[in-house]
Structure formats: C-alpha cells, structure tokens
Design a protein around this motif. Structure first.
Motif, PDB file in Angstrom:
ATOM      1  N   ALA A  16       0.829  -1.202   0.000  1.00 49.88           N
ATOM      2  CA  ALA A  16       0.000   0.000   0.000  1.00 49.88           C
ATOM      3  C   ALA A  16       0.871   1.263   0.000  1.00 49.88           C
ATOM      4  N   LYS A  17       1.929   1.252   0.770  1.00 55.31           N
ATOM      5  CA  LYS A  17       2.805   2.419   0.852  1.00 55.31           C
ATOM      6  C   LYS A  17       3.420   2.730  -0.501  1.00 55.31           C
ATOM      7  N   GLN A  18       3.878   1.686  -1.219  1.00 53.18           N
ATOM      8  CA  GLN A  18       4.476   1.948  -2.529  1.00 53.18           C
ATOM      9  C   GLN A  18       3.437   2.476  -3.509  1.00 53.18           C
TER      10      GLN A  18
ATOM     11  N   GLU B 145      -7.524  -1.805   6.154  1.00 53.18           N
ATOM     12  CA  GLU B 145      -7.794  -0.419   5.770  1.00 53.18           C
ATOM     13  C   GLU B 145      -8.013   0.485   6.976  1.00 53.18           C
ATOM     14  N   ASN B 146      -8.180  -0.097   8.157  1.00 50.53           N
ATOM     15  CA  ASN B 146      -8.337   0.710   9.370  1.00 50.53           C
ATOM     16  C   ASN B 146      -7.024   0.931  10.105  1.00 50.53           C
ATOM     17  N   ASP B 147      -5.963   0.324   9.614  1.00 49.28           N
ATOM     18  CA  ASP B 147      -4.656   0.521  10.233  1.00 49.28           C
ATOM     19  C   ASP B 147      -4.239   1.986  10.078  1.00 49.28           C
ATOM     20  N   GLU B 148      -3.710   2.583  11.119  1.00 46.58           N
ATOM     21  CA  GLU B 148      -3.345   4.001  11.079  1.00 46.58           C
ATOM     22  C   GLU B 148      -2.251   4.283  10.056  1.00 46.58           C
TER      23      GLU B 148
ATOM     24  N   ARG C 168      -2.620   6.885   6.929  1.00 44.99           N
ATOM     25  CA  ARG C 168      -1.645   7.961   6.697  1.00 44.99           C
ATOM     26  C   ARG C 168      -1.125   7.933   5.257  1.00 44.99           C
ATOM     27  N   TYR C 169      -0.817   6.743   4.746  1.00 52.19           N
ATOM     28  CA  TYR C 169      -0.341   6.644   3.363  1.00 52.19           C
ATOM     29  C   TYR C 169      -1.379   7.219   2.396  1.00 52.19           C
ATOM     30  N   ALA C 170      -2.645   6.836   2.594  1.00 51.85           N
ATOM     31  CA  ALA C 170      -3.708   7.270   1.690  1.00 51.85           C
ATOM     32  C   ALA C 170      -3.930   8.778   1.770  1.00 51.85           C
TER      33      ALA C 170
ATOM     34  N   LYS D 252     -14.651  11.156   3.192  1.00 55.89           N
ATOM     35  CA  LYS D 252     -14.888  12.212   4.180  1.00 55.89           C
ATOM     36  C   LYS D 252     -13.771  13.247   4.148  1.00 55.89           C
ATOM     37  N   GLU D 253     -12.544  12.781   4.012  1.00 52.35           N
ATOM     38  CA  GLU D 253     -11.413  13.711   3.970  1.00 52.35           C
ATOM     39  C   GLU D 253     -11.414  14.513   2.670  1.00 52.35           C
ATOM     40  N   MET D 254     -11.832  13.893   1.568  1.00 52.64           N
ATOM     41  CA  MET D 254     -11.968  14.621   0.306  1.00 52.64           C
ATOM     42  C   MET D 254     -12.975  15.761   0.450  1.00 52.64           C
ATOM     43  N   ALA D 255     -14.099  15.463   1.092  1.00 53.00           N
ATOM     44  CA  ALA D 255     -15.115  16.498   1.311  1.00 53.00           C
ATOM     45  C   ALA D 255     -14.554  17.611   2.190  1.00 53.00           C
ATOM     46  N   LYS D 256     -13.853  17.238   3.233  1.00 55.82           N
ATOM     47  CA  LYS D 256     -13.253  18.213   4.140  1.00 55.82           C
ATOM     48  C   LYS D 256     -12.215  19.069   3.432  1.00 55.82           C
TER      49      LYS D 256
END
Length: 273
Positions: free
Chosen positions: A136-138, A173-176, A180-182, A219-223
């Motif tokens: 996921a990070k890559q 997908e709930n891992d912090e 953060r990567y996303a 939600k973050e996109m909306a924010k």
C-alpha cells in the motif's frame, strides 16, 4: 436523483464489451445528459488488448467526434482518455483525461496489481515480503507522483489497491499507517488534479459491495474541498449507472455537498442538497 453522466467508460477499442455508439444509445435511454469515453492509453511496457493501440487510438478519436455530431441534439458526448501513470501515449486531442495507476514500478519491472485476489497475494508475497502495508505504501507513494506525468482532470479509482480487500485479507484499511499513506497521497494531489472520482466499477464486477474510495477517504476529500465526480468505470453498458444510488447515499453520509459534472464549458458543480 439521477446522476446525469458517466465519464469513465470503456469500449471495444480497449477492454470494454460494447461499441461506442451502442453505449451512447444506452446513455440516452437511461436519461443521461452526457457520456464520456475513456479508453485505456497505450502502454509500451505491456502487451495487452486492455490498452488501445496507436492505430485504434486514432480511429477512437475519429469515431467519438462522429458520435458527438450525430447525437448533439440528444446528449453531450465527450472524448476522454484513461492515462496510465507510466504510459507513453500522447495526451493531446481529448476533452478530459483521467490519471490512474495500474502498475507498480519495481526496479525495471512494471507489476500489474489490478488483478484477482490470488495474484495480488502473490505480488505481496514476492515483492513486499508478505507485508500488505508495504504494498500500500508503494502504491500511494507512486500515485502521489502522478502530476509529474502530465496535466490530469480526474484521479481515477484513488484506492484501487483495495479492490480485493473484501475478498481477501491483503491489509487492514483501518490501520493508522494505511490511513496515513492514503491521506498523504490525497493531499499531495489535491491542488494539482481538480477532481477525484467515486467509482462503482468493482461493485458491478463482483469484487466489492461498496464504491471506491473508502468512506474515511471520501470524508477527507469532502473536508479538503476537492472536486468529486461519480463514475461506474463501465466495461459493459448494461452497468452504465450501476451503484449510483448507493454511491449518492454514501456521498451525503460522508459530507459531500456537490458533485462535478463535465459540460461543454468545463466542470461545474451539481448540488446534492
């Protein structure tokens, strides 16, 4: 409410099931006011019918231009391109371009990860020591560099790597760390590419029960105030508006106030309130 268009649409010019005209007619039947085609860009690092050949690209542009004129009194037809991050294709001559990443660049190798769960598990095992979060990070590190490869109008299926997460335990997908990567990637792109899509394609193909992206990302996109549009990533026009009702409910639940639609004058907001 009927969301009035789909801009992520494939045809027999790449890996879609239907010819372009039949999809235009389907869009008119549904009640769309616009339909955008987004053939896969030519990629010299893969040999696959999934991407358009240079000759098919030329014919594709000609055919879309013909359909624009033929159906101009019934629907707006747009000529787009889904440009893969490392593609060698020419980006000129399109109404809009979707930027996306389907291949990770690992050394000198391009590794396609938009595959079934078993194949992705093998990729994680062989290239990332079995650690899905490294995978996921890559992905997000590479996607964050998308603007280096051109000017794009839409970010396609932002969290595509979650395609199989409902079917197999690739990563949490709930891992912090994952979050953060996303979100770091989202903020790296937000001032450089104006629109991100909510994508129901994996739902119609049986991989997911919910759209991309994950609600915490939406939600973050909306924010963050980025533009958001809705697409079905259509490869079969029977599913041209698949999952749109559910996606609209998700938008409202995540605080999205408006969606972007493409007009002949550019993108404009469509209120959800």
């Amino acid at each position: 409410m009927l969301f009035p268009q789909n801009l992520h649409t494939h045809s027999t010019f790449c890996d879609g099931k239907n010819d372009c005209e039949s999809t235009v007619l389907k869009a008119i039947e549904i009640g769309f006011t616009g339909i955008g085609f987004s053939g896969h860009s030519h990629c010299d690092y893969i040999y696959s019918s999934a991407s358009m050949s240079p000759e098919n690209t030329r014919i594709y542009k000609q055919q879309i231009a013909s359909l624009k004129e033929k159906y101009k009194d019934k629907i707006d037809v747009f000529c787009g391109l889904e440009f893969d991050q490392y593609s060698d294709d020419d980006k000129q001559g399109y109404d809009y371009i979707i930027g996306a990443n389907h291949y990770l660049k690992i050394g000198n190798e391009f590794v396609g990860f938009d595959r079934n769960a078993t194949t992705v598990q093998e990729i994680i095992r062989n290239y990332f020591d079995g650690d899905g979060l490294k995978f996921a990070k890559q992905y997000y590190s590479e996607l964050a560099e998308l603007p280096k490869y051109g000017d794009f109008d839409i970010v396609g299926h932002f969290d595509l790597i979650t395609k199989n997460c409902e079917l197999a335990p690739l990563f949490d997908e709930n891992d912090e760390k994952y979050k953060r990567y996303a979100l770091d990637c989202l903020y790296a792109l937000k001032d450089k590419i104006p629109v991100f899509e909510i994508n129901t394609g994996a739902m119609s193909r049986g991989y997911r029960k919910t759209p991309y992206p994950n609600p915490f990302i939406l939600k973050e996109m909306a924010k963050a105030g980025v533009g958001i549009t809705l697409s079905s990533d259509c490869h079969n026009n029977e599913f041209l508006a698949y999952g749109f009702d559910e996606a609209l409910r998700l938008c409202k639940a995540c605080g999205v106030k408006e969606l972007q639609i493409l007009t002949k004058g550019g993108f404009k907001g469509l209120s959800l309130e």
